[in-house]
Design a protein around this motif. Structure first.
Motif, PDB file in Angstrom:
ATOM      1  N   UNK A 115       0.844  -1.199   0.000  1.00  0.00           N
ATOM      2  CA  UNK A 115       0.000   0.000   0.000  1.00  0.00           C
ATOM      3  C   UNK A 115       0.880   1.251   0.000  1.00  0.00           C
ATOM      4  N   UNK A 116       1.682   1.436  -1.047  1.00  0.00           N
ATOM      5  CA  UNK A 116       2.647   2.550  -1.059  1.00  0.00           C
ATOM      6  C   UNK A 116       2.026   3.922  -0.942  1.00  0.00           C
ATOM      7  N   UNK A 117       0.767   4.062  -1.303  1.00  0.00           N
ATOM      8  CA  UNK A 117       0.116   5.359  -1.191  1.00  0.00           C
ATOM      9  C   UNK A 117      -0.281   5.732   0.213  1.00  0.00           C
ATOM     10  N   UNK A 118      -0.131   4.786   1.145  1.00  0.00           N
ATOM     11  CA  UNK A 118      -0.529   5.032   2.535  1.00  0.00           C
ATOM     12  C   UNK A 118       0.692   5.036   3.467  1.00  0.00           C
ATOM     13  N   UNK A 119       1.830   5.540   2.975  1.00  0.00           N
ATOM     14  CA  UNK A 119       3.043   5.519   3.797  1.00  0.00           C
ATOM     15  C   UNK A 119       2.923   6.387   5.047  1.00  0.00           C
ATOM     16  N   UNK A 120       1.953   7.302   5.083  1.00  0.00           N
ATOM     17  CA  UNK A 120       1.783   8.146   6.265  1.00  0.00           C
ATOM     18  C   UNK A 120       1.269   7.369   7.475  1.00  0.00           C
ATOM     19  N   UNK A 121       0.752   6.154   7.277  1.00  0.00           N
ATOM     20  CA  UNK A 121       0.275   5.362   8.423  1.00  0.00           C
ATOM     21  C   UNK A 121       1.340   4.391   8.924  1.00  0.00           C
ATOM     22  N   UNK A 196       9.824  14.563  12.666  1.00  0.00           N
ATOM     23  CA  UNK A 196       9.998  15.006  14.057  1.00  0.00           C
ATOM     24  C   UNK A 196       8.649  15.034  14.768  1.00  0.00           C
ATOM     25  N   UNK A 197       7.643  15.586  14.091  1.00  0.00           N
ATOM     26  CA  UNK A 197       6.309  15.686  14.695  1.00  0.00           C
ATOM     27  C   UNK A 197       5.707  14.319  14.981  1.00  0.00           C
ATOM     28  N   UNK A 198       5.987  13.336  14.118  1.00  0.00           N
ATOM     29  CA  UNK A 198       5.459  11.990  14.328  1.00  0.00           C
ATOM     30  C   UNK A 198       6.181  11.293  15.480  1.00  0.00           C
ATOM     31  N   UNK A 199       7.515  11.380  15.500  1.00  0.00           N
ATOM     32  CA  UNK A 199       8.315  10.635  16.467  1.00  0.00           C
ATOM     33  C   UNK A 199       8.296  11.244  17.857  1.00  0.00           C
ATOM     34  N   UNK A 200       8.205  12.559  17.947  1.00  0.00           N
ATOM     35  CA  UNK A 200       8.349  13.244  19.234  1.00  0.00           C
ATOM     36  C   UNK A 200       7.373  12.718  20.301  1.00  0.00           C
ATOM     37  N   UNK A 201       6.062  12.575  20.001  1.00  0.00           N
ATOM     38  CA  UNK A 201       5.155  12.062  21.048  1.00  0.00           C
ATOM     39  C   UNK A 201       5.512  10.650  21.499  1.00  0.00           C
ATOM     40  N   UNK A 202       5.860   9.753  20.538  1.00  0.00           N
ATOM     41  CA  UNK A 202       6.269   8.400  20.900  1.00  0.00           C
ATOM     42  C   UNK A 202       7.455   8.442  21.864  1.00  0.00           C
ATOM     43  N   UNK A 203       8.453   9.256  21.495  1.00  0.00           N
ATOM     44  CA  UNK A 203       9.679   9.312  22.286  1.00  0.00           C
ATOM     45  C   UNK A 203       9.420   9.876  23.677  1.00  0.00           C
ATOM     46  N   UNK A 204       8.702  10.989  23.765  1.00  0.00           N
ATOM     47  CA  UNK A 204       8.481  11.631  25.058  1.00  0.00           C
ATOM     48  C   UNK A 204       7.652  10.742  25.991  1.00  0.00           C
ATOM     49  N   UNK A 205       6.583  10.154  25.466  1.00  0.00           N
ATOM     50  CA  UNK A 205       5.744   9.286  26.300  1.00  0.00           C
ATOM     51  C   UNK A 205       6.530   8.058  26.733  1.00  0.00           C
TER      52      UNK A 205
END
Length: 331
Positions: A115-121, A196-205
């Motif tokens: 599903x290359x068109x859905x790489x944002x998920x 950065x916006x995607x990873x930051x919450x995962x990392x901080x939590x």
């Protein structure tokens, strides 16, 4: 009492030195590259209202977010490895070896290839894959409770099984594997503010939850019987901290791909310096992991410029010899 205070002061000083080292290497990484920039240009870019020149664009839109991603990925993988080594009481435990990274990797490759068109998920799917792998490991290892030896064996089996799934996808869909291959090698090319916006919450939590469980991990590392004698709910702690490790690993893998040796080697390096108290080992591992990955990524960018070496290859090149040194040292 004096020796306890001295040891505490030494550990805090090591953590402070690591913090300074991370900041310094990030500044150096901003300077070095195919287009060198100066400290004055970096300072002006950080405080400018508008980015008007090429140097400012390079600093703000390319190097700075990439450095932040590298630091967050390194911190997540190192802390994840430290947690898994305590939970499984096995020095070889890390997100890749016990199947957590493989679960995230298989889920990510499925999206990238099918599903290359859905790489944002990919981040969300990778997290679900990592948690699924962790649950699979626990289900296979459970028999009147969970023993660390069974967890590590189940993890190796799950990692091999999921790895075969990744290989099968690459074979069956050979015409679509280019993006997936680069992701599997592990790299930070083209990573910018959206990552950065995607990873930051995962990392901080994940890092916050890891630090909350630091005392439990220290007690758990003493052995199950001792931990139970001290009132620790061993199975509950093991499951909860494995989930935290999976969260950290999934966040890192979803953004940077399958980077090895960070979670395996970094906690060992810190133990040689500050010991096994997780109140200091976890923040120290986060900082050292960030430092090592930023340095490795910078080396990969500038060593053969304009050709870029993926950071996963750099980590394997330097991480494997150090791991062999640890094996020789402990044997």
């Amino acid at each position: 009492m004096a020796s306890i205070n001295e040891r505490k002061a030494f550990r805090l000083s090591v953590i402070f030195i690591l913090l300074i080292a991370v900041i310094a290497c990030m500044i150096i990484s901003l300077i070095w590259g195919s287009t060198p920039v100066s400290l004055a240009e970096i300072w002006r870019t950080l405080w400018a209202d508008e980015l008007t020149d090429t140097a400012s664009q390079i600093i703000w839109n390319i190097r700075l977010p990439r450095n932040i991603v590298a630091a967050l990925v390194g911190a997540c993988l190192a802390v994840s490895g430290a947690i898994l080594q305590a939970v499984m009481k096995n020095p070889l435990a890390d997100p890749q070896i016990v199947g957590v990274s493989s679960g995230a990797g298989l889920a990510g490759v499925i999206v990238l290839i099918l599903f290359p068109g859905y790489d944002y998920i990919v981040p969300l799917v990778a997290f679900l894959g990592a948690m699924g792998a962790a649950l699979m490991v626990y289900a296979l290892a459970w028999k009147n409770g969970v023993r660390p030896s069974r967890i590590i064996l189940a993890g190796v089996a799950v990692a091999a099984f999921l790895g075969s799934g990744i290989s099968a996808l690459l074979v069956f869909y050979g015409d679509r594997v280019q993006g997936a291959l680069l992701w599997m090698v592990g790299g930070l090319s083209a990573r910018s503010w959206p990552q950065v916006e995607v990873l930051f919450p995962y990392a901080m939590i994940g890092l916050f939850l890891a630090c909350l469980g630091a005392k439990r991990l220290t007690i758990l590392s003493l052995g199950d019987e001792t931990a139970k004698g001290l009132g620790l709910k061993v199975e509950q702690t093991r499951f909860m901290m494995t989930a935290v490790a999976a969260l950290l690993a999934a966040g890192a893998v979803s953004i940077a791909g399958l980077i090895g040796f960070v979670g395996l080697v970094i906690p060992h390096m810190l133990r040689l310096i500050i010991g096994n108290d997780y109140a200091y080992l976890l923040p120290g591992s986060a900082l050292l992991g960030a430092f090592v990955l930023v340095v490795s990524d910078t080396v990969g960018r500038v060593l053969m410029s304009p050709i870029e070496i993926p950071v996963g290859i750099i980590m394997a090149f330097f991480g494997a010899p150090f791991f062999l040194y640890l094996l020789r040292r402990d044997s």
